[in-house]
Motif scaffolding. Structure first.
Motif: not given
Lengths: 133, 145
Positions: B27, B30-31, B34, B44-45, B48-49, B51-52, B55-56, B117, B120-121
């Motif tokens: 966490v 991730r921050n 960000k 934002v989109v 989010t991609k 950070i996701t 995270s993975e 996955g 793709r982000l």
């Protein structure tokens, strides 16, 4: 240890996730919820994720698990309040959140749960203590 | 894309690094990503991609290698600006990268959407692994990508 609070409201359990969950917290929530469903005989679980800025495959799996586990325990799960950016990301990532219902916000989520277990309305009115209508 | 890389140089504007050793690091990491994305004005989109994806990859690193080091860089290439993340671990490495990049493949206990996955982000995805020595994954998300 930190825990996400689970509120009981009639036949439903409500969870609002206000912080980004680290793994332990998420797995705790999963087992807590299933135990609460068992203990309270809840028919629906509503999870508000409007404060979550990301849902990765781990969190997606937890949500899916909660849905499937609750289903086996005869309770429906609805996830509400997903941010648009999170929805876009989830689909590109390839996560479809199978096994859980989704709704735009808490209000619609509650409505969906009520409709889903609507056929049990007669039983509901018998159990006064749990009645909320 | 290779041609573009030859013409334009990627220039690193800002460098940051973070050691990942336990799940509680995910966490804060991730921050940190960000913060860096916000700093360059990423929407934002895309944030989010990114950070996701981060995270993975950081979860993979924890699961298969027990942790590692992540470089967080703000970079530019021509008019583009973006964030580059480099995940370095000294884990067991990946035997067959092309298999690991396949949708639905997983050696661990997961959904098998991790690497494909994640790819793709982001806009650029590079993975190098030496079996028995470790894995380095590098991703770039452009601000307007």
């Amino acid at each position: 240890m930190d825990r996400i609070p689970i509120l009981r409201m009639g036949h439903f359990l409500l969870v609002t996730i206000q912080i980004d969950l680290y793994d332990r917290l998420a797995t705790n929530l999963e087992s807590d919820l299933v135990q609460m469903v068992n203990k309270t005989g809840a028919r629906g679980v509503l999870i508000d994720i409007s404060a979550l800025s990301i849902v990765d495959s781990f969190m997606g799996r937890i949500l899916g698990n909660i849905g499937s586990m609750s289903k086996i325990m005869d309770a429906e799960t609805v996830v509400v309040g997903m941010q648009p950016a999170v929805a876009i990301t989830l689909i590109e990532l390839g996560l479809e959140l199978k096994g859980v219902h989704t709704a735009l916000n808490v209000e619609r989520g509650m409505q969906l749960l009520k409709e889903r277990i609507g056929s049990d309305d007669e039983d509901e009115s018998e159990a006064d203590e749990d009645s909320f209508e | 894309m290779m041609k573009m890389n030859q013409k334009l140089m990627k220039i690193v504007l800002n460098k940051d690094s973070m050691r990942i050793e336990k799940e509680q690091d995910v966490v804060p990491f991730r921050n940190r990503v960000k913060e860096n994305a916000v700093k360059i004005g990423m929407g934002v989109v895309n944030q989010t991609k990114l950070i996701t994806a981060a995270s993975e990859l950081v979860r993979n690193m924890l699961k298969y290698a027990g942790g590692g080091l992540v470089l967080i860089e703000a970079i530019t290439e021509g008019r583009d600006s973006g964030i580059r993340l480099t995940f370095q671990d000294k884990g067991p490495g990946i035997k067959d990268i092309s298999l690991a990049m396949k949708d639905g493949f997983s050696s661990g206990k997961s959904l098998g959407i991790g690497l494909p996955g994640t790819r793709r982000l982001v806009n650029e995805f590079d993975i190098k692994s030496i079996f028995g020595e470790g894995t380095t994954v590098s991703i770039i998300k452009w601000k307007n990508g």
